[in-house]
Design a protein around this motif. Structure first.
Motif, PDB file in Angstrom:
ATOM      1  N   GLY A  45       0.862  -1.079  -0.019  1.00 47.67           N
ATOM      2  CA  GLY A  45       0.061  -0.172   0.009  1.00 47.67           C
ATOM      3  C   GLY A  45       0.827   1.385   0.153  1.00 47.67           C
ATOM      4  O   GLY A  45       0.219   2.405  -0.203  1.00 47.67           O
ATOM      5  N   VAL A  46       2.257   1.369   0.195  1.00 46.69           N
ATOM      6  CA  VAL A  46       3.064   2.370   0.440  1.00 46.69           C
ATOM      7  C   VAL A  46       3.034   2.892  -0.873  1.00 46.69           C
ATOM      8  O   VAL A  46       2.951   4.099  -1.316  1.00 46.69           O
ATOM      9  N   ARG A  47       3.370   2.248  -1.972  1.00 49.42           N
ATOM     10  CA  ARG A  47       3.405   2.627  -3.368  1.00 49.42           C
ATOM     11  C   ARG A  47       2.184   3.398  -3.912  1.00 49.42           C
ATOM     12  O   ARG A  47       2.336   4.383  -4.577  1.00 49.42           O
ATOM     13  N   ASP A  48       1.256   2.629  -3.538  1.00 48.92           N
ATOM     14  CA  ASP A  48      -0.278   3.126  -3.993  1.00 48.92           C
ATOM     15  C   ASP A  48      -0.236   4.542  -3.309  1.00 48.92           C
ATOM     16  O   ASP A  48      -0.847   5.549  -3.974  1.00 48.92           O
ATOM     17  N   PHE A  49      -0.012   4.774  -2.165  1.00 49.81           N
ATOM     18  CA  PHE A  49      -0.038   6.117  -1.555  1.00 49.81           C
ATOM     19  C   PHE A  49       0.711   7.123  -2.139  1.00 49.81           C
ATOM     20  O   PHE A  49       0.069   8.066  -2.865  1.00 49.81           O
TER      21      PHE A  49
END
Length: 368
Positions: free
Chosen positions: A30-34
């Motif tokens: 989820g970090v990359r999507d953020f």
């Protein structure tokens, strides 16, 4: 105990070949999507430099160019934005908040920029040795500046004290110590986006998995993220991981040598962003377990590497160019064959150098 494979030469070098078998949990999803949802997000370049591959006698060399990341001249915005997002999610939206941090330049500017974009206040503590232009860039983000007539560690201590006293303050610090580890952990998670991008870009370039990844280290938070990425998966061959730090602030090598985290007295260095005397408490287990090797370099070596990268089209200051300088030091001179064997490097190996900041982050040659 570490298996010390240190060379008998004067090169400040420490190696532990068993690190490639060390494993850890992967970074959270989820970090990359953020980051991808942030205004201005784009993957930073992974630039192939064949002339360096020839010089280093390896197959291919790539430089991860962090000279423009989310509008700032260094990678730090990845960690600051994610950590602030996580920290503010635990607060009431209307609650006044001041983001507090100590910095050698890049992290503080990233915190200040994030605060400005979110309509929050920022208070940044700056130690001696940071160039006035770097301090001015932080102030231009609207942050309050407190100058500390001491080291980076001194500035961290003062920032932590200030955040404890102010009721509306949140300390957003990119190093950890016992009792302060959650937010630094989020900052490390934020850096995982950089590593995910490298995977995608190497695949797009038709390159094999890296045989060596070289990363500059200060307190070790970025190195922790790199170790987590490459030691937290089982599908790809594990590369050798090399940390590079200034001889004037070689806290990681000293800690590895002693087998426990220690503080060192730092001296002046053009690699000011790496001028840190104490490893982060949460980074230490990853550095101890997952780094294959560590090397310390001179300012002259970093300056030469920065100049060479600029000539090759990659904007790099001394801190960012430290990765190249470190690999050069390891693969040249007396004991080079032994060190090359220790790292498992051959004529077809892929080497990835993390250039953590560009020339704009280093006014007049001093890294922030």
């Amino acid at each position: 105990m570490l298996d010390d494979a240190s060379s008998t030469t004067a090169l400040p070098w420490f190696a532990r070949p068993a690190a490639r078998s060390w494993t850890c949990a992967p970074a959270p999803a989820g970090v990359r999507d953020f980051h991808a949802a942030l205004p201005g997000y784009a993957p930073t370049p992974l630039t192939e430099l064949p002339s360096l591959a020839t010089e280093l006698a390896v197959g291919r060399v790539f430089v991860k160019d962090e000279s423009s990341r989310l509008g700032l001249p260094a990678f730090k915005a990845l960690g600051a934005s994610w950590a602030v997002h996580r920290a503010l999610a635990e607060r009431t939206a209307a609650e006044p908040v001041t983001l507090v941090s100590a910095t050698d330049g890049n992290h503080g500017r990233a915190v200040a920029r994030t605060a400005r974009l979110l309509g929050r206040r920022a208070h940044i503590f700056v130690p001696r040795g940071v160039h006035p232009d770097a301090v001015a860039a932080i102030a231009a983000e609207g942050a309050e500046i407190t100058r500390v007539p001491g080291s980076y560690d001194d500035a961290v201590h003062q920032a932590a004290e200030a955040a404890t006293i102010a009721a509306d303050a949140i300390l957003i610090q990119d190093t950890a110590w016992p009792g302060y580890e959650t937010i630094p952990g989020w900052i490390v998670e934020g850096y995982s986006t950089l590593c995910v991008e490298i995977d995608e870009q190497l695949a797009a370039a038709g390159a094999t998995a890296p045989g060596l990844v070289a990363v500059p280290v200060g307190v070790g938070s970025l190195a922790q993220a790199v170790v987590t990425h490459y030691r937290g998966r089982s599908s790809a061959p594990a590369p050798a991981l090399l940390s590079v730090e200034p001889e004037a602030a070689a806290c990681v090598i000293e800690s590895l040598t002693r087998g426990e985290p220690v503080s060192v007295t730092t001296g002046p260095t053009a690699m000011a962003g790496l001028n840190c005397g104490t490893p982060s408490s949460i980074a230490w287990p990853y550095l101890y377990g997952g780094l294959d090797a560590a090397v310390a370099i001179t300012d002259a070596a970093a300056a030469r590497a920065a100049g060479d990268l600029v000539e090759l089209g990659v904007s790099a200051g001394p801190c960012g160019a430290a990765a190249l300088a470190g690999v050069r030091a390891v693969l040249a001179g007396e004991g080079a064959d032994e060190r090359r064997e220790t790292l498992g490097l051959g004529p077809t190996s892929v080497v990835v150098l993390l250039s953590t900041e560009g020339m704009a982050a280093n006014p007049h040659g001093a890294c922030p």
